[in-house]
Design a protein around this motif. Structure first.
Motif, short mmCIF file in Angstrom:
data_model
loop_
_atom_site.label_atom_id
_atom_site.label_comp_id
_atom_site.label_asym_id
_atom_site.label_seq_id
_atom_site.Cartn_x
_atom_site.Cartn_y
_atom_site.Cartn_z
N ALA A 1 0.91 -0.94 0.09
CA ALA A 1 0.28 -0.02 0.29
C ALA A 1 0.71 1.33 -0.39
N ASN A 2 2.42 1.23 0.74
CA ASN A 2 2.55 2.36 1.17
C ASN A 2 4.51 1.87 0.62
N PRO A 3 5.50 2.59 -0.07
CA PRO A 3 6.70 2.31 -0.10
C PRO A 3 6.98 2.67 1.28
N GLY A 4 8.20 0.91 1.25
CA GLY A 4 9.48 0.75 2.49
C GLY A 4 10.32 -0.05 1.87
N PRO A 5 11.16 -0.28 2.96
CA PRO A 5 12.03 -0.88 2.85
C PRO A 5 11.93 -2.41 2.53
N VAL A 6 13.05 -3.60 2.23
CA VAL A 6 12.97 -4.80 2.21
C VAL A 6 13.72 -5.12 3.16
N ILE A 7 13.41 -5.20 4.14
CA ILE A 7 14.82 -6.19 5.58
C ILE A 7 15.21 -7.76 5.53
N LEU B 1 20.98 -10.58 -3.69
CA LEU B 1 19.94 -10.09 -3.87
C LEU B 1 19.75 -8.96 -3.84
N SER B 2 20.34 -8.34 -2.69
CA SER B 2 20.86 -6.50 -2.34
C SER B 2 20.50 -5.68 -3.93
N ALA B 3 21.34 -6.47 -4.86
CA ALA B 3 21.30 -5.80 -6.21
C ALA B 3 19.93 -6.08 -6.85
N GLY B 4 19.64 -7.42 -7.28
CA GLY B 4 18.42 -7.69 -7.55
C GLY B 4 16.79 -6.47 -6.85
N LEU B 5 17.08 -6.59 -5.08
CA LEU B 5 15.99 -5.51 -4.70
C LEU B 5 16.14 -4.09 -4.83
N THR B 6 17.30 -3.83 -5.29
CA THR B 6 17.64 -1.73 -5.21
C THR B 6 17.28 -2.39 -7.07
N ALA B 7 17.52 -2.84 -7.68
CA ALA B 7 17.48 -3.01 -9.20
C ALA B 7 15.79 -2.73 -9.53
N ALA B 8 14.65 -3.20 -8.72
CA ALA B 8 13.96 -2.76 -8.91
C ALA B 8 13.02 -2.04 -8.29
N GLY B 9 13.68 -0.66 -7.77
CA GLY B 9 13.48 0.46 -7.08
C GLY B 9 13.26 0.26 -5.14
N VAL B 10 13.77 -0.85 -4.71
CA VAL B 10 13.67 -1.12 -3.38
C VAL B 10 14.61 -0.69 -2.30
#
Length: 488
Positions: A76-82, A98-107
């Motif tokens: 519902a709202n933007p936020g980080p992934v732990i 994994l972090s590279a992929g997550l950040t590439a997805a804008g997270v």
């Protein structure tokens, strides 16, 4: 920046030389996707396999990307992934991918570093995170690793969302990511202290002074946390395997190998011992006589305590098909009700949420108590078992002796390397016939469970019977059938 113009994924990567772009085309994705197993990647506890075979850096990058895309699309709202990890040598590599992929997805990624799996679940639920990811193969050997994904409430990711991630990995996803900016990666190890405080808060009046407790930390995720929590609460603590060691995690120690813990409890004249697995989401206890206290006994004893406090709705405990028949019948005798689920703490958790159950778990030591946590938590469970032992004025051995006698139950693991054959074992007619014959022969005097493990390349054969010789005979019969028709 990430775009999908002309069905081409462009991933912006920061390095010491500045910003460069790596372009991965749909054709490239289809090439590596075609090498994925035909069966589902997600098992009973995330994606798990041998590093360098199933789990590679390119796959982890894609898992991170599609996890980020799916989590964002449902938030519902933007936020980080732990993001957390255990001590395996491969965990650093997978964390970076994994972090590279997550950040590439804008997270945005908050990386905790070494921590127990339930720490990731807790912090995901208590912050504005949109999800969590834990890198661990739990009790598996060092050469394996795994990726566990949590939703924004800290519970295991729903099967439907797992399916969306897998569709992306296989190049089948129709979801448009709509990504304009890359996320950022932050190291946040200080957040682990919030988890430790949350474990102790409900037990603020408990003091373990006078108790000697042995902890086997399996060279794993709890090495930086478990001893300090018990010491803060007044216990004398003796630790085994209490350094982070990726070469030795789970090897001959921890919850799956209790011999060293048993010996230490007896040698130190300790009150109790606890053996954790590699990511500390499960625990088994050892009483003061050196006897194993498995998840069935833990559920029974904790269930009785919650009964006395009127905190166990309908006197319900949720467990799995592996729960011992002796446990079930004893719990029924004290007015309790037991619901069984398939093996896997995600199924136990789902049934607890569906039925309103507050206590559940597995014989293997995954224990969930919704009064205090949202997922299986070995350290939380250990603290509460030590508490009820302290408050009872009895030894853990005395508590166990007053509970129930287990029925003879034999569990054998048969290694079946071929994944497709393993996951489709029900198609093996000789094995189906052997199971039917055994069930007919035992009748009401026993039960049989054959299943493919969702975490290891094995088929598990369990036979339980009132008579130990009967259990032994049919176990050997079924194991030989699996070896003959599936193992090769």
């Amino acid at each position: 920046m990430v775009s999908f113009a002309n069905r081409t994924q462009e991933v912006a990567v920061n390095n010491t030389h500045g910003l460069r772009e790596n372009t991965v085309s749909t054709r490239d994705i289809s090439i590596w996707a075609s090498n994925l197993p035909s069966t589902a990647l997600f098992g009973t506890d995330g994606i798990r396999g041998q590093v360098g075979e199933l789990l590679t850096a390119p796959l982890a990058l894609q898992i991170g990307f599609w996890t980020g895309v799916v989590l964002r699309s449902h938030a519902a709202n933007p936020g980080p992934v732990i993001l957390g990890q255990d001590s395996r040598n491969s965990s650093d590599m997978l964390a970076m991918a994994l972090s590279a992929g997550l950040t590439a997805a804008g997270v945005e990624v908050w990386h905790l570093g070494l921590c127990p799996t339930p720490c990731v679940a807790y912090l995901t639920s208590e912050t504005h995170a949109i999800g969590g990811v834990m890198i661990s193969a739990s009790h598996n050997p060092p050469q394996d690793n795994g990726i566990k994904i949590f939703g924004e409430k800290g519970t295991k990711l729903a099967p439907a969302l797992q399916g969306e991630i897998e569709e992306g990995l296989r190049g089948l996803h129709t979801l448009s990511p709509g990504i304009n900016n890359c996320g950022r990666h932050f190291a946040r190890p200080e957040l682990i202290c919030q988890y430790a405080e949350a474990l102790q808060a409900p037990l603020a009046d408990v003091n373990f002074a006078g108790m000697k407790i042995v902890l086997d930390l399996a060279w794993g995720a709890a090495v930086g946390l478990a001893a300090s929590v018990f010491k803060t609460m007044g216990a004398e603590v003796i630790c085994l395997h209490n350094q982070a060691d990726g070469d030795r995690i789970n090897v001959g120690c921890g919850s799956t190998h209790l011999d060293l813990l048993k010996a230490a409890v007896i040698a130190e004249n300790a009150d109790i011992g606890f053996g954790f697995d590699g990511d500390a989401d499960r625990v088994l206890a050892v009483d003061n006589t050196g006897r194993t206290v498995d998840g069935d006994y833990i559920l029974y004893l904790w269930g009785q305590r919650l009964q006395r406090l009127n905190q166990l709705p309908d006197n319900l405990i949720v467990s799995t098909v592996m729960a011992n028949l002796g446990f079930e019948r004893a719990w029924n005798r004290v007015g309790g009700k037991l619901i069984r689920t398939p093996v896997g703490d995600q199924y136990v958790q789902a049934e607890m949420l569906h039925s309103g159950g507050m206590l559940g778990g597995e014989q293997s030591g995954h224990i969930l108590c919704r009064h205090y946590g949202i997922t299986g938590d070995g350290l939380l469970t250990a603290l509460h078992i030590a508490t009820l032992t302290k408050e009872s004025g009895l030894t853990l051995a005395e508590l166990v002796e007053q509970s129930f006698q287990t029925y003879p139950q034999l569990l054998r693991n048969v290694r079946v390397e071929n994944r497709d054959r393993r996951m489709k074992w029900q198609e093996c007619e000789p094995l189906r016939n052997a199971i039917a014959t055994a069930e007919t022969a035992m009748g009401n005097a026993g039960r049989i469970l054959v299943r493919a493990s969702g975490t290891e390349p094995v088929i598990r054969v369990m036979v339980e019977a009132e008579d130990a010789q009967l259990a032994q005979y049919w176990t050997e019969n079924l194991v030989k059938t699996v070896q003959m028709h599936l193992a090769e």
